[in-house]
Design a protein around this motif. Structure first.
Motif, PDB file in Angstrom:
ATOM      1  N   VAL A 242      47.632  37.462  40.968  1.00 23.95           N
ATOM      2  CA  VAL A 242      47.901  36.308  40.109  1.00 23.95           C
ATOM      3  C   VAL A 242      46.652  35.462  39.907  1.00 23.95           C
ATOM      4  O   VAL A 242      46.379  35.004  38.785  1.00 23.95           O
ATOM      5  CB  VAL A 242      49.034  35.436  40.699  1.00 23.95           C
ATOM      6  N   PHE A 243      45.884  35.276  40.955  1.00 21.31           N
ATOM      7  CA  PHE A 243      44.718  34.397  40.904  1.00 21.31           C
ATOM      8  C   PHE A 243      43.509  35.149  41.460  1.00 21.31           C
ATOM      9  O   PHE A 243      43.634  35.901  42.437  1.00 21.31           O
ATOM     10  CB  PHE A 243      44.975  33.129  41.720  1.00 21.31           C
ATOM     11  N   ILE A 255      23.163  33.783  37.889  1.00 21.08           N
ATOM     12  CA  ILE A 255      24.239  33.977  38.839  1.00 21.08           C
ATOM     13  C   ILE A 255      25.454  33.254  38.278  1.00 21.08           C
ATOM     14  O   ILE A 255      25.323  32.181  37.670  1.00 21.08           O
ATOM     15  CB  ILE A 255      23.868  33.461  40.249  1.00 21.08           C
ATOM     16  N   SER A 256      26.633  33.846  38.449  1.00 20.13           N
ATOM     17  CA  SER A 256      27.831  33.314  37.809  1.00 20.13           C
ATOM     18  C   SER A 256      28.965  33.172  38.813  1.00 20.13           C
ATOM     19  O   SER A 256      29.083  33.955  39.757  1.00 20.13           O
ATOM     20  CB  SER A 256      28.291  34.225  36.663  1.00 20.13           C
ATOM     21  N   ALA A 257      29.811  32.173  38.564  1.00 20.95           N
ATOM     22  CA  ALA A 257      31.067  32.001  39.288  1.00 20.95           C
ATOM     23  C   ALA A 257      32.203  32.164  38.295  1.00 20.95           C
ATOM     24  O   ALA A 257      32.119  31.677  37.158  1.00 20.95           O
ATOM     25  CB  ALA A 257      31.130  30.627  39.949  1.00 20.95           C
ATOM     26  N   MET A 258      33.273  32.852  38.712  1.00 16.82           N
ATOM     27  CA  MET A 258      34.362  33.177  37.798  1.00 16.82           C
ATOM     28  C   MET A 258      35.713  32.847  38.410  1.00 16.82           C
ATOM     29  O   MET A 258      35.893  32.926  39.621  1.00 16.82           O
ATOM     30  CB  MET A 258      34.340  34.664  37.436  1.00 16.82           C
ATOM     31  N   VAL A 259      36.650  32.512  37.526  1.00 21.14           N
ATOM     32  CA  VAL A 259      38.036  32.272  37.914  1.00 21.14           C
ATOM     33  C   VAL A 259      38.933  32.982  36.896  1.00 21.14           C
ATOM     34  O   VAL A 259      38.681  32.924  35.695  1.00 21.14           O
ATOM     35  CB  VAL A 259      38.376  30.764  37.948  1.00 21.14           C
ATOM     36  N   GLU A 260      39.962  33.663  37.402  1.00 21.29           N
ATOM     37  CA  GLU A 260      40.930  34.317  36.522  1.00 21.29           C
ATOM     38  C   GLU A 260      42.336  33.936  36.972  1.00 21.29           C
ATOM     39  O   GLU A 260      42.605  33.797  38.163  1.00 21.29           O
ATOM     40  CB  GLU A 260      40.801  35.844  36.570  1.00 21.29           C
ATOM     41  N   ILE A 261      43.235  33.784  35.999  1.00 23.05           N
ATOM     42  CA  ILE A 261      44.636  33.462  36.285  1.00 23.05           C
ATOM     43  C   ILE A 261      45.525  34.365  35.434  1.00 23.05           C
ATOM     44  O   ILE A 261      45.388  34.390  34.202  1.00 23.05           O
ATOM     45  CB  ILE A 261      44.960  31.987  35.993  1.00 23.05           C
ATOM     46  N   GLN A 262      46.427  35.097  36.081  1.00 25.48           N
ATOM     47  CA  GLN A 262      47.455  35.860  35.374  1.00 25.48           C
ATOM     48  C   GLN A 262      48.638  34.922  35.234  1.00 25.48           C
ATOM     49  O   GLN A 262      49.533  34.871  36.075  1.00 25.48           O
ATOM     50  CB  GLN A 262      47.823  37.124  36.148  1.00 25.48           C
ATOM     51  N   ALA A 263      48.646  34.143  34.150  1.00 27.03           N
ATOM     52  CA  ALA A 263      49.636  33.080  33.992  1.00 27.03           C
ATOM     53  C   ALA A 263      51.043  33.632  33.820  1.00 27.03           C
ATOM     54  O   ALA A 263      52.023  32.985  34.197  1.00 27.03           O
ATOM     55  CB  ALA A 263      49.261  32.196  32.803  1.00 27.03           C
ATOM     56  N   SER A 264      51.160  34.808  33.232  1.00 28.55           N
ATOM     57  CA  SER A 264      52.432  35.487  33.043  1.00 28.55           C
ATOM     58  C   SER A 264      52.115  36.966  32.867  1.00 28.55           C
ATOM     59  O   SER A 264      50.947  37.345  32.770  1.00 28.55           O
ATOM     60  CB  SER A 264      53.164  34.937  31.814  1.00 28.55           C
ATOM     61  N   PRO A 265      53.129  37.851  32.818  1.00 22.67           N
ATOM     62  CA  PRO A 265      52.812  39.266  32.589  1.00 22.67           C
ATOM     63  C   PRO A 265      52.051  39.510  31.293  1.00 22.67           C
ATOM     64  O   PRO A 265      51.379  40.533  31.161  1.00 22.67           O
ATOM     65  CB  PRO A 265      54.197  39.921  32.542  1.00 22.67           C
ATOM     66  N   LEU A 292      40.765  34.376  26.790  1.00 13.60           N
ATOM     67  CA  LEU A 292      42.225  34.359  26.714  1.00 13.60           C
ATOM     68  C   LEU A 292      42.692  35.735  26.257  1.00 13.60           C
ATOM     69  O   LEU A 292      42.230  36.233  25.227  1.00 13.60           O
ATOM     70  CB  LEU A 292      42.711  33.290  25.737  1.00 13.60           C
ATOM     71  N   ARG A 293      43.590  36.337  27.029  1.00 12.19           N
ATOM     72  CA  ARG A 293      44.150  37.644  26.649  1.00 12.19           C
ATOM     73  C   ARG A 293      45.671  37.544  26.560  1.00 12.19           C
ATOM     74  O   ARG A 293      46.317  36.932  27.413  1.00 12.19           O
ATOM     75  CB  ARG A 293      43.758  38.714  27.669  1.00 12.19           C
TER      76      ARG A 293
END
Length: 309
Positions: A242-243, A255-265, A292-293
């Motif tokens: 999910v996160f 150098i990069s920092a990343m965040v991803e969220i699977q907000a819904s299916p 955004l996907r």
């Protein structure tokens, strides 16, 4: 000082001289924009998938790169074929490139995964406002800045891509033709003001660590004739699918920092912040990238395995 940095940036990018610096738009979240570099990716997620991505690079430098891209792809014919479309707008300095490419992938189902062969074709409009550049002394005698550029560039690309639920690998060249960008030539040199062929190699794997955590390392290697090979090395830790948080190193660059969220299916959000490791760090406040996907075709109540790529 910013004026001179901006001018240097646009000359490196727009002239595309025999150094053949990296010309393709750069993304930190490349694993979510694979269609932009490999047409064989089309249909690989087995559902209709649409992705929008915005990148604002080197904030604080006038004329720094700014890129918007949208792609959509889907499997057809019992998932034996993948079709895709991408549109983009890329600005840097006095140059602006807007275009669209259609992709086709023929997909072969193997015992553990799918092997795909892809082709793409499309066109872009390349514009460079050379007459609007302020030069000192008077640039009236400089033929390189006497004429603006407005050209339509047709190109084709190809790629190969193999993936399973937890692994992918691909090799591609999204633009094969060396289109000339300007009509300006230097008779006493072999300078080539044109698009250079790029090669991309990408791979990644998901290691399940427990019922809660999964580690996803990935690599993107970029090569163009006359320029050093560049690599993006990424590692992302997923929590309950999910996160996710991740770090990335771009060789001798960022150098990069990343965040991803699977907000819904169906909905996935991503954000990346890049910090320069070069002298440019003195003149910019970093780079921001938003993704955004949205995926279509999910049946209510149906449980699907996570799609990491």
């Amino acid at each position: 000082m910013k004026k001179y940095i901006t001018l240097a940036l646009l000359l490196i990018s727009a002239s595309a001289s025999k150094l053949h610096a990296q010309q393709e738009a750069m993304y930190s979240q490349y694993m979510f924009n694979t269609l932009a570099i490999n047409p064989a990716y089309a249909g690989s997620r087995n559902v209709t998938s649409a992705t929008a991505l915005y990148r604002n690079q080197w904030v604080g430098i006038n004329g720094a790169p700014e890129t918007v891209t949208f792609s959509i792809d889907a499997p057809l014919n019992s998932k034996k074929v993948g079709l895709g479309l991408q549109v983009f707008n890329d600005k840097i300095g006095i140059t602006k490139t807007t275009g669209a490419f259609a992709s086709y992938a023929y997909r072969i189902r193997l015992q553990k995964g799918t092997l795909a062969f892809g082709l793409q074709a499309g066109a872009s409009q390349y514009r460079a406002d050379f007459q609007n550049v302020s030069l000192n002394p008077d640039p009236s005698n400089d033929v390189a800045f006497n004429q603006n550029v407005n050209k339509v560039l047709v190109n084709v690309g190809t790629g190969i891509y193999y993936n399973t639920d937890r692994f992918y690998i691909g090799l591609s060249s999204p633009q094969l033709l060396n289109n000339k960008l300007t009509n300006f030539t230097v008779e006493t040199s072999n300078v080539f003001n044109g698009q250079a062929l790029h090669l991309f190699f990408a791979t990644g794997y998901v290691f399940p660590l427990s019922d809660v955590f999964a580690l996803k390392p990935s690599v993107l290697v970029k090569g163009v004739k006359g320029a050093p090979i560049e690599a993006d090395l990424n590692a992302t830790l997923w929590i309950k699918d999910v996160f996710a948080i991740g770090l990335q190193y771009r060789t001798k660059a960022d150098i990069s920092a990343m965040v991803e969220i699977q907000a819904s299916p169906q909905i996935r959000l991503g954000y990346a912040y890049d910090r320069s490791l070069t002298k440019l760090v003195q003149f910019n406040n970093g780079s921001h990238e938003i993704m955004l996907r949205y995926e279509f075709g999910f049946e209510k109540g149906k449980i699907l395995s996570p799609r990491y790529f």
